[in-house]
Design a protein around this motif. Structure first.
Motif, PDB file in Angstrom:
ATOM      1  N   GLY A 170       0.809  -1.213   0.000  1.00 42.45           N
ATOM      2  CA  GLY A 170       0.000   0.000   0.000  1.00 42.45           C
ATOM      3  C   GLY A 170       0.841   1.261   0.000  1.00 42.45           C
ATOM      4  N   LYS A 171       2.014   1.218   0.633  1.00 40.58           N
ATOM      5  CA  LYS A 171       2.894   2.388   0.679  1.00 40.58           C
ATOM      6  C   LYS A 171       3.607   2.634  -0.640  1.00 40.58           C
ATOM      7  N   ILE A 172       4.036   1.583  -1.312  1.00 42.89           N
ATOM      8  CA  ILE A 172       4.798   1.781  -2.546  1.00 42.89           C
ATOM      9  C   ILE A 172       3.895   2.075  -3.748  1.00 42.89           C
ATOM     10  N   PHE A 173       2.609   1.741  -3.609  1.00 39.57           N
ATOM     11  CA  PHE A 173       1.677   1.927  -4.726  1.00 39.57           C
ATOM     12  C   PHE A 173       1.660   3.376  -5.225  1.00 39.57           C
ATOM     13  N   PRO A 174       1.441   4.376  -4.356  1.00 38.74           N
ATOM     14  CA  PRO A 174       1.438   5.754  -4.853  1.00 38.74           C
ATOM     15  C   PRO A 174       2.803   6.205  -5.361  1.00 38.74           C
ATOM     16  N   ALA A 175       3.889   5.668  -4.800  1.00 36.73           N
ATOM     17  CA  ALA A 175       5.228   6.038  -5.274  1.00 36.73           C
ATOM     18  C   ALA A 175       5.431   5.587  -6.713  1.00 36.73           C
ATOM     19  N   ILE A 176       4.903   4.412  -7.044  1.00 35.12           N
ATOM     20  CA  ILE A 176       4.999   3.917  -8.419  1.00 35.12           C
ATOM     21  C   ILE A 176       4.274   4.861  -9.368  1.00 35.12           C
ATOM     22  N   ALA A 177       3.074   5.289  -8.973  1.00 34.34           N
ATOM     23  CA  ALA A 177       2.286   6.175  -9.832  1.00 34.34           C
ATOM     24  C   ALA A 177       3.017   7.483 -10.086  1.00 34.34           C
ATOM     25  N   THR A 178       3.678   8.016  -9.055  1.00 32.86           N
ATOM     26  CA  THR A 178       4.402   9.284  -9.208  1.00 32.86           C
ATOM     27  C   THR A 178       5.533   9.141 -10.214  1.00 32.86           C
ATOM     28  N   ILE A 179       6.301   8.068 -10.098  1.00 38.96           N
ATOM     29  CA  ILE A 179       7.423   7.862 -11.020  1.00 38.96           C
ATOM     30  C   ILE A 179       6.921   7.589 -12.429  1.00 38.96           C
ATOM     31  N   SER A 196      -6.962 -13.451   0.931  1.00 44.51           N
ATOM     32  CA  SER A 196      -6.823 -14.287   2.135  1.00 44.51           C
ATOM     33  C   SER A 196      -7.969 -14.064   3.116  1.00 44.51           C
ATOM     34  N   ASN A 197      -8.708 -12.957   2.933  1.00 49.09           N
ATOM     35  CA  ASN A 197      -9.784 -12.555   3.856  1.00 49.09           C
ATOM     36  C   ASN A 197      -9.258 -12.204   5.241  1.00 49.09           C
ATOM     37  N   LEU A 198      -7.980 -11.879   5.337  1.00 48.57           N
ATOM     38  CA  LEU A 198      -7.384 -11.500   6.608  1.00 48.57           C
ATOM     39  C   LEU A 198      -7.097 -10.006   6.694  1.00 48.57           C
ATOM     40  N   VAL A 199      -7.345  -9.278   5.629  1.00 47.98           N
ATOM     41  CA  VAL A 199      -7.076  -7.842   5.638  1.00 47.98           C
ATOM     42  C   VAL A 199      -8.232  -7.120   6.323  1.00 47.98           C
ATOM     43  N   ASP A 200      -7.909  -6.341   7.340  1.00 49.66           N
ATOM     44  CA  ASP A 200      -8.915  -5.526   8.027  1.00 49.66           C
ATOM     45  C   ASP A 200      -8.896  -4.141   7.373  1.00 49.66           C
ATOM     46  N   PHE A 201      -9.803  -3.931   6.422  1.00 49.21           N
ATOM     47  CA  PHE A 201      -9.792  -2.689   5.653  1.00 49.21           C
ATOM     48  C   PHE A 201     -10.086  -1.478   6.530  1.00 49.21           C
ATOM     49  N   SER A 202     -10.790  -1.677   7.632  1.00 48.55           N
ATOM     50  CA  SER A 202     -11.093  -0.544   8.510  1.00 48.55           C
ATOM     51  C   SER A 202      -9.851  -0.026   9.210  1.00 48.55           C
ATOM     52  N   GLU A 203      -8.784  -0.829   9.248  1.00 43.65           N
ATOM     53  CA  GLU A 203      -7.547  -0.423   9.913  1.00 43.65           C
ATOM     54  C   GLU A 203      -6.539   0.175   8.940  1.00 43.65           C
ATOM     55  N   LEU A 204      -6.858   0.211   7.653  1.00 47.15           N
ATOM     56  CA  LEU A 204      -5.925   0.778   6.678  1.00 47.15           C
ATOM     57  C   LEU A 204      -5.831   2.287   6.869  1.00 47.15           C
ATOM     58  N   PRO A 205      -4.679   2.875   6.533  1.00 44.14           N
ATOM     59  CA  PRO A 205      -4.528   4.336   6.669  1.00 44.14           C
ATOM     60  C   PRO A 205      -5.583   5.072   5.838  1.00 44.14           C
ATOM     61  N   THR A 206      -6.115   6.134   6.414  1.00 43.79           N
ATOM     62  CA  THR A 206      -7.122   6.932   5.705  1.00 43.79           C
ATOM     63  C   THR A 206      -6.434   7.886   4.744  1.00 43.79           C
ATOM     64  N   ALA A 207      -6.933   7.948   3.533  1.00 42.78           N
ATOM     65  CA  ALA A 207      -6.364   8.858   2.547  1.00 42.78           C
ATOM     66  C   ALA A 207      -6.577  10.292   2.995  1.00 42.78           C
ATOM     67  N   PRO A 208      -5.587  11.175   2.793  1.00 43.13           N
ATOM     68  CA  PRO A 208      -5.753  12.574   3.198  1.00 43.13           C
ATOM     69  C   PRO A 208      -6.848  13.233   2.385  1.00 43.13           C
ATOM     70  N   PRO A 209      -7.583  14.153   2.983  1.00 42.77           N
ATOM     71  CA  PRO A 209      -8.647  14.836   2.234  1.00 42.77           C
ATOM     72  C   PRO A 209      -8.068  15.708   1.138  1.00 42.77           C
ATOM     73  N   PRO A 210      -8.827  15.963   0.087  1.00 47.12           N
ATOM     74  CA  PRO A 210      -8.325  16.831  -0.987  1.00 47.12           C
ATOM     75  C   PRO A 210      -8.107  18.242  -0.474  1.00 47.12           C
ATOM     76  N   THR A 211      -7.086  18.905  -1.021  1.00 45.52           N
ATOM     77  CA  THR A 211      -6.757  20.250  -0.553  1.00 45.52           C
ATOM     78  C   THR A 211      -7.793  21.272  -0.994  1.00 45.52           C
ATOM     79  N   THR A 212      -8.408  21.020  -2.132  1.00 46.65           N
ATOM     80  CA  THR A 212      -9.456  21.913  -2.628  1.00 46.65           C
ATOM     81  C   THR A 212     -10.656  21.080  -3.007  1.00 46.65           C
ATOM     82  N   ALA A 213     -11.823  21.700  -2.949  1.00 46.78           N
ATOM     83  CA  ALA A 213     -13.044  20.985  -3.321  1.00 46.78           C
ATOM     84  C   ALA A 213     -13.025  20.699  -4.804  1.00 46.78           C
TER      85      ALA A 213
END
Length: 276
Positions: free
Chosen positions: A159-168, A198-215
């Protein structure tokens, strides 16, 4: 009278044939657009990696070098983690996930090393401190405890490297790094899906995406979808509405009526047959 009855029987037979043809035509006209749209639906596309050049041309930035290093580090700890999953887990699903991730990282490791050699990028040869700590947690665990740690640690890392890939992928000037980023994205998306299966991922515990800076600006969803379909070379969907169906049915029966008129003997001919 006998001849009139024969003519009537023939006409009845022809009318039944015309009615059958009409029904078939109407059915085809109603069903064909749906079938055409189903055939045109490409599903989820696979990126055409062969369209990206891999000549090493273009500036290599510090971010590009860091990206290659991070790809290498991912393989250095996820390959042994996948091997442990095959040995320490009692769950056949976890074992298979570990096997798949380890094998795929072996391929990705070859790709990043080839890219680094072409671009003269120095790569690490052992996991970093955090990754070694995660591997230590897995070595100390067994059974279900191991399964949870394995899934949690790998899912978080991907989950952490995913956005880094998109940036590059979106910003690099170098075609070799661009191709590596695109391929890495495919591997990481696959691994995320495998881990979540695997059904072992607790999606409620994943980091929350930051809100958009502008509407975000208000957009017409239908207009955006239509524009996207057109840009992708696809015809916008045109579902059949009730008026369209009515026009199709009327047209089909109009054709049937004209065909029937041509096959129906004229009145003078019937009279000549009768009186002769």
């Amino acid at each position: 009278m006998e001849e009139v009855r024969v003519v009537a029987i023939e006409l009845g037979s022809r009318l039944r044939q015309v009615a059958g043809i009409t029904v078939a035509v109407v059915a085809l006209m109603l069903l064909q657009p749906h079938a055409a749209r189903a055939a045109e639906d490409p599903g989820v596309p696979v990126p055409p990696n062969q369209l990206i050049t891999d000549t090493g041309e273009g500036e290599v930035t510090a971010a590009d070098r860091d990206f290659a290093s991070r790809v290498r580090l991912a393989g250095l700890w996820e390959m042994p983690a996948g091997q442990m999953a095959q040995q320490k887990s009692d769950d056949p699903r976890i074992q298979q996930i570990g096997k798949d991730i380890a094998a795929q990282h072996a391929v990705l490791d070859q790709l990043v090393r080839a890219a680094a050699k072409k671009l003269d990028i120095e790569l690490p040869n052992k996991p970093n401190a955090d990754q070694q700590g995660w591997l230590g947690e897995m070595r100390a665990a067994q059974g279900k405890e191991f399964d949870q740690i394995f899934v949690d640690r790998l899912r978080a890392a991907h989950g952490k490297i995913f956005p880094a890939i998109a940036t590059i992928r979106a910003s690099t000037r170098n075609d070799t790094i661009r191709k590596l980023a695109q391929r890495t994205n495919q591997f990481v998306a696959t691994h995320l899906t495998l881990l979540e299966s695997s059904n072992l991922v607790d999606f409620s515990e994943l980091p929350t995406a930051p809100p958009p800076t502008t509407a975000p600006a208000k957009t017409d969803t239908n207009a955006v979808l239509s524009a996207n379909d057109t840009a992708a070379g696809q015809k916008p969907a045109s579902p059949l509405t009730t008026p369209v169906v009515a026009v199709v049915v009327v047209a089909a029966f109009g054709v049937a009526f004209l065909v029937t008129r041509k096959m129906w003997p004229s009145s003078p001919r019937r009279r000549r047959r009768y009186y002769n």
